[in-house]
Design an enzyme around this catalytic site. Sequence first.
Site, PDB file in Angstrom:
ATOM      1  N   TYR A 154       0.842  -1.213   0.000  1.00  0.00           N
ATOM      2  CA  TYR A 154       0.000   0.000   0.000  1.00  0.00           C
ATOM      3  C   TYR A 154       0.877   1.263   0.000  1.00  0.00           C
ATOM      4  O   TYR A 154       0.514   2.281  -0.564  1.00  0.00           O
ATOM      5  CB  TYR A 154      -0.930  -0.025   1.220  1.00  0.00           C
ATOM      6  N   LYS A 161      -3.608   7.880   3.323  1.00  0.00           N
ATOM      7  CA  LYS A 161      -4.780   7.568   4.151  1.00  0.00           C
ATOM      8  C   LYS A 161      -4.580   8.059   5.585  1.00  0.00           C
ATOM      9  O   LYS A 161      -5.542   8.483   6.234  1.00  0.00           O
ATOM     10  CB  LYS A 161      -5.093   6.068   4.135  1.00  0.00           C
TER      11      LYS A 161
HETATM   12  N1  LIG Z   1     -11.678  -0.938  -2.575  1.00  0.00           N
HETATM   13  C1  LIG Z   1     -11.117  -1.077  -1.379  1.00  0.00           C
HETATM   14  O1  LIG Z   1     -10.561  -2.117  -1.030  1.00  0.00           O
HETATM   15  C2  LIG Z   1     -11.156   0.097  -0.424  1.00  0.00           C
HETATM   16  C3  LIG Z   1     -10.968  -0.139   0.944  1.00  0.00           C
HETATM   17  C4  LIG Z   1     -10.986   0.934   1.823  1.00  0.00           C
HETATM   18  C5  LIG Z   1     -11.183   2.217   1.328  1.00  0.00           C
HETATM   19  N2  LIG Z   1     -11.360   2.420  -0.020  1.00  0.00           N
HETATM   20  C6  LIG Z   1     -11.536   3.789  -0.497  1.00  0.00           C
HETATM   21  O2  LIG Z   1     -12.818   3.926  -1.080  1.00  0.00           O
HETATM   22  C7  LIG Z   1     -12.791   5.060  -1.936  1.00  0.00           C
HETATM   23  C8  LIG Z   1     -13.469   4.702  -3.248  1.00  0.00           C
HETATM   24  O3  LIG Z   1     -12.689   3.778  -3.967  1.00  0.00           O
HETATM   25  P1  LIG Z   1     -13.284   2.466  -4.653  1.00  0.00           P
HETATM   26  O4  LIG Z   1     -12.588   1.318  -4.035  1.00  0.00           O
HETATM   27  O5  LIG Z   1     -14.760   2.494  -4.689  1.00  0.00           O
HETATM   28  O6  LIG Z   1     -12.670   2.562  -6.145  1.00  0.00           O
HETATM   29  P2  LIG Z   1     -13.153   3.311  -7.487  1.00  0.00           P
HETATM   30  O7  LIG Z   1     -12.003   3.198  -8.415  1.00  0.00           O
HETATM   31  O8  LIG Z   1     -14.457   2.769  -7.924  1.00  0.00           O
HETATM   32  O9  LIG Z   1     -13.356   4.828  -7.029  1.00  0.00           O
HETATM   33  C9  LIG Z   1     -12.300   5.764  -6.938  1.00  0.00           C
HETATM   34  C10 LIG Z   1     -12.866   7.066  -7.441  1.00  0.00           C
HETATM   35  O10 LIG Z   1     -11.928   8.157  -7.272  1.00  0.00           O
HETATM   36  C11 LIG Z   1     -12.238   9.063  -8.309  1.00  0.00           C
HETATM   37  N3  LIG Z   1     -11.168  10.045  -8.512  1.00  0.00           N
HETATM   38  C12 LIG Z   1      -9.846   9.797  -8.752  1.00  0.00           C
HETATM   39  N4  LIG Z   1      -9.201  10.971  -8.956  1.00  0.00           N
HETATM   40  C13 LIG Z   1     -10.134  11.962  -8.822  1.00  0.00           C
HETATM   41  C14 LIG Z   1     -10.097  13.375  -8.940  1.00  0.00           C
HETATM   42  N5  LIG Z   1      -8.957  14.027  -9.205  1.00  0.00           N
HETATM   43  N6  LIG Z   1     -11.245  14.086  -8.752  1.00  0.00           N
HETATM   44  C15 LIG Z   1     -12.413  13.455  -8.479  1.00  0.00           C
HETATM   45  N7  LIG Z   1     -12.520  12.100  -8.367  1.00  0.00           N
HETATM   46  C16 LIG Z   1     -11.392  11.370  -8.542  1.00  0.00           C
HETATM   47  C17 LIG Z   1     -12.410   8.171  -9.531  1.00  0.00           C
HETATM   48  O11 LIG Z   1     -13.127   8.859 -10.528  1.00  0.00           O
HETATM   49  C18 LIG Z   1     -13.205   7.020  -8.943  1.00  0.00           C
HETATM   50  O12 LIG Z   1     -14.589   7.242  -9.130  1.00  0.00           O
HETATM   51  C19 LIG Z   1     -11.316   5.474  -2.071  1.00  0.00           C
HETATM   52  O13 LIG Z   1     -11.051   6.533  -1.172  1.00  0.00           O
HETATM   53  C20 LIG Z   1     -10.601   4.213  -1.602  1.00  0.00           C
HETATM   54  O14 LIG Z   1      -9.296   4.484  -1.129  1.00  0.00           O
HETATM   55  C21 LIG Z   1     -11.360   1.390  -0.895  1.00  0.00           C
END
Ligand SMILES: NC(=O)c1ccc[n+]([C@@H]2O[C@H](COP(=O)([O-])OP(=O)(O)OC[C@H]3O[C@@H](n4cnc5c(N)ncnc54)[C@H](O)[C@@H]3O)[C@@H](O)[C@H]2O)c1
Length: 255
Positions: A154, A161
């Site tokens: 990570y 984060k």
């Molecule tokens: N998937 C996992 O395992 C997980 C676990 C814990 C937390 N998260 C967090 O959840 C959140 C959503 O991620 P996800 O897993 O649904 O993936 P995802 O790829 O579906 O979503 C990530 C989003 O970030 C947006 N993004 C990136 N750069 C951007 C910018 N400059 N302006 C506006 N939007 C922007 C993208 O358009 C995308 O919609 C993130 O913060 C991620 O770190 C994910």
Amino acid sequence: MGLLEGKKLLVTGVLTDHSIAFHVARLAQQEGAEVILTSFGRQFRLTQAIAKRLPNPVSVIELDVTSDEDLAALEGRIREHTDHIDGVVHSIGFAPQSVMGGNFLAAPWADVATALEISAFSLKSLAVAAKPLMSSGGSIVGLTFDASFAWPVYDWMGVAKAAFESTSRYLARDLGPEGIRVNLVSAGPIRTTAAKSIPGFEKMEGGWPERAPLGWDQTDPEPTARAVAALLSDWFPATTGEIVHVDGGVHAMGL
Ligand SMILES: NC(=O)c1ccc[n+]([C@@H]2O[C@H](COP(=O)([O-])OP(=O)(O)OC[C@H]3O[C@@H](n4cnc5c(N)ncnc54)[C@H](O)[C@@H]3O)[C@@H](O)[C@H]2O)c1
């Protein structure tokens, strides 16, 4: 009556129907909320297409969280649809490949800065841009991956984060007097686009279902989306600066 009946919500981060934000938007609509989505650049049309799979029609507005122009225009773009919002979902994360995947010691600052700006500072940017529409208070909810530990692969996204989690606490301090709550959901690994773009993601998710007392399904964003919906609702009226873990219980276990 639905959990979010009558609420108007801004939901960022819908990229595919695997996105955590997609499931937040779906549940929010099912629970009675009106939802506006944001997307940006080349992803905009994809978000518009995916949005058609939600239970009710939604508007999609342009927001790149690194664009001062988009941030300044956000209030006006939202006012084309509603005169206020009750909640904002920050579901945004990005880091260049060079700062993840076991490259911690070699990662260049310019790429680390990109990760920090998009994945941490953007919570402040979004909150400030949305604040004029939350004059009667509201709820801001973001998504984190537990930054208390150094995880395999990570790397600088983990550092981002940690900054994100700290940012949420400072926002809770500064926006609390205006009745705006700021909380995070710390999710276990879910196979979304963002997750699969982490080189070696399988090393992070490996063993999670076995370590979780409740078990864990990496293909199911529903438990995470439910917690976001709950924090957006009126059922956490005195909670801010909090991180709710939705990880099957892994965060509470020793080896
Ligand atoms: N998937 C996992 O395992 C997980 C676990 C814990 C937390 N998260 C967090 O959840 C959140 C959503 O991620 P996800 O897993 O649904 O993936 P995802 O790829 O579906 O979503 C990530 C989003 O970030 C947006 N993004 C990136 N750069 C951007 C910018 N400059 N302006 C506006 N939007 C922007 C993208 O358009 C995308 O919609 C993130 O913060 C991620 O770190 C994910």
